[in-house]
Design a protein around this motif. Structure first.
Motif, mmCIF file in Angstrom:
data_model
loop_
_atom_site.group_PDB
_atom_site.id
_atom_site.type_symbol
_atom_site.label_atom_id
_atom_site.label_comp_id
_atom_site.label_asym_id
_atom_site.label_seq_id
_atom_site.Cartn_x
_atom_site.Cartn_y
_atom_site.Cartn_z
ATOM 1 N N GLU A 67 0.832 -1.198 0.000
ATOM 2 C CA GLU A 67 0.000 0.000 0.000
ATOM 3 C C GLU A 67 0.867 1.248 0.000
ATOM 4 O OE1 GLU A 67 -0.992 0.298 4.758
ATOM 5 O OE2 GLU A 67 -2.345 -0.847 3.485
ATOM 6 N N LEU A 68 0.284 2.305 -0.555
ATOM 7 C CA LEU A 68 0.895 3.630 -0.604
ATOM 8 C C LEU A 68 0.030 4.547 0.246
ATOM 9 C CD1 LEU A 68 2.660 5.977 -1.800
ATOM 10 C CD2 LEU A 68 0.980 6.059 -3.659
ATOM 11 N N GLN A 69 0.665 5.191 1.213
ATOM 12 C CA GLN A 69 -0.052 6.132 2.062
ATOM 13 C C GLN A 69 0.550 7.517 1.863
ATOM 14 O OE1 GLN A 69 -0.062 5.283 6.250
ATOM 15 N NE2 GLN A 69 -1.832 6.588 6.592
ATOM 16 N N VAL A 70 -0.320 8.487 1.615
ATOM 17 C CA VAL A 70 0.102 9.859 1.391
ATOM 18 C C VAL A 70 -0.616 10.756 2.385
ATOM 19 C CG1 VAL A 70 0.054 11.778 -0.245
ATOM 20 C CG2 VAL A 70 0.587 9.483 -1.046
ATOM 21 N N ALA A 71 0.145 11.612 3.042
ATOM 22 C CA ALA A 71 -0.399 12.642 3.938
ATOM 23 C C ALA A 71 -1.346 12.068 5.000
ATOM 24 C CB ALA A 71 -1.096 13.727 3.130
ATOM 25 N N GLN A 72 -0.979 10.987 5.604
ATOM 26 C CA GLN A 72 -1.728 10.384 6.716
ATOM 27 C C GLN A 72 -3.156 10.001 6.346
ATOM 28 O OE1 GLN A 72 0.076 9.631 9.331
ATOM 29 N NE2 GLN A 72 1.802 10.739 8.482
ATOM 30 N N GLY A 73 -3.454 9.863 5.070
ATOM 31 C CA GLY A 73 -4.796 9.496 4.628
ATOM 32 C C GLY A 73 -4.956 7.994 4.522
ATOM 33 N N ILE A 74 -6.080 7.605 3.951
ATOM 34 C CA ILE A 74 -6.356 6.189 3.720
ATOM 35 C C ILE A 74 -5.401 5.701 2.628
ATOM 36 C CG2 ILE A 74 -8.076 4.545 2.895
ATOM 37 C CD1 ILE A 74 -10.204 6.460 4.021
ATOM 38 N N PRO A 75 -4.732 4.579 2.832
ATOM 39 C CA PRO A 75 -3.755 4.116 1.836
ATOM 40 C C PRO A 75 -4.423 3.584 0.568
ATOM 41 C CG PRO A 75 -3.804 2.643 3.737
ATOM 42 C CD PRO A 75 -4.744 3.759 4.024
#
Length: 165
Positions: A67-75
């Protein structure tokens, strides 16, 4: 005394012959990082992932699940199948298309508005499936699964629209 010397000579000979065996090829987890990210016209993100082989032997990489997670959001899901042979201590790249969440796209737009001064935190984690090229396993029937976890930042590339490194 003669028996003792023969016994020691035999032990020494066995030790020397054991050291002459084939060298063991050590296998270590690879390093995965995002080398580049491009926003496509349909809104998807094309990630260029760099796989760095940290092993003393060549590796055949077959797939990534993570998974890729950006800016503490849902991955967002990272998943790709490929056939990539990488020599020992070398690296290569593979492209993966990711469907970002709305929050991920908004975070990227905020960074793009700041220009090259902006940066976006990301994290990738998951498992890479591979098979080492071991001399003692010529049929390559020794598959391995290595976990990966990497945190870094993406910044807009000056002069190249919709591209981040």
């Amino acid at each position: 005394m003669k028996r003792l010397l023969h016994g020691l000579a035999l032990i020494l000979l066995v030790g020397v012959l054991a050291a002459c065996g084939p060298q063991r090829q050590s296998v270590f987890p690879p390093t995965l990082t995002i080398q580049q990210m491009r926003v496509q016209s349909d809104g998807t993100w094309e990630l260029t992932l760099r796989l760095q082989n940290n092993s003393y032997t060549g590796m055949n990489y077959q797939s990534i699940e993570g998974e890729l997670q950006v800016a503490q959001g849902i991955p967002a899901r990272l998943h790709a199948k490929f056939d990539l042979d990488v020599p020992s201590f070398a690296g290569d790249v593979v492209s993966i298309t990711v469907l970002p969440t709305i929050d991920m796209s908004k975070a990227l737009q905020a960074v793009a508005a700041k220009g090259s001064a902006g940066s976006l935190a990301y994290a990738i984690k998951g498992v890479v499936h591979c098979t080492p090229h071991l001399e003692d396993h010529p049929d390559n029937k020794n598959p391995r699964d290595f976990p990966f976890n990497h945190n870094d930042y993406l910044s807009p590339v000056p002069g190249i629209a919709n591209t981040y490194r």
